[in-house]
Design a protein around this motif. Structure first.
Motif, PDB file in Angstrom:
ATOM      1  N   GLY A   8       0.891  -1.232  -0.050  1.00 10.51           N
ATOM      2  CA  GLY A   8       0.077  -0.014   0.028  1.00 10.51           C
ATOM      3  C   GLY A   8       0.803   1.380  -0.073  1.00 10.51           C
ATOM      4  O   GLY A   8       0.630   2.241  -0.764  1.00 10.51           O
ATOM      5  N   SER A  45       2.296   1.641  -3.645  1.00 11.36           N
ATOM      6  CA  SER A  45       1.175   2.157  -4.445  1.00 11.36           C
ATOM      7  C   SER A  45       1.057   3.610  -4.169  1.00 11.36           C
ATOM      8  O   SER A  45       0.669   4.237  -5.325  1.00 11.36           O
ATOM      9  N   GLN A  46       0.828   4.324  -2.858  1.00 10.60           N
ATOM     10  CA  GLN A  46       0.706   5.683  -2.748  1.00 10.60           C
ATOM     11  C   GLN A  46       1.542   6.517  -3.080  1.00 10.60           C
ATOM     12  O   GLN A  46       1.517   7.307  -3.854  1.00 10.60           O
TER      13      GLN A  46
END
Length: 112
Positions: free
Chosen positions: A66, A69-70
């Motif tokens: 995550g 991805s950010q």
């Protein structure tokens, strides 16, 4: 194959995440209000796992996938945002992909 964090460091504005494949990146603490408000002691009390980061005292869990991805989506969105500093053009809002030397060794937690 999963990419694991090997180390997490903090300064006043960023959380620096170091990965087992040698990559590192910084993300603004403003994206993580509970970490921004936390004391240095609470931030340092991070548990590293093959899948992410966990702060028991803050009830905060972040996955490495995550976070990556950010960082990628933020970079894509802001890659054209540049400003001038002297004779150099620099990114105004791009996440840092490696930690500058002035951040090495401060408030860090390493995997054993």
């Amino acid at each position: 194959m999963t990419i694991s964090a090997t180390e997490v460091r903090f300064d006043d504005d960023f959380m620096w995440v170091y990965l087992q494949d040698g990559r590192a990146f910084g993300l603004p603490l403003t994206w993580f209000p509970s970490l921004k408000k936390a004391s240095d002691r609470d931030r340092e009390n991070v548990q590293l796992s093959p899948f992410g980061l966990h702060w028991e005292s803050l009830d905060e869990d972040l996955s490495v996938a995550g976070l990556l991805s950010q960082a990628r989506s933020f970079w894509r969105k802001h890659r054209g945002a540049t400003k001038r500093r002297g004779n150099r053009r620099i990114s105004a809002k791009m996440p840092v992909l490696h930690a500058p030397s002035q951040y090495r060794g401060i408030n860090r937690k390493s995997a054993a």
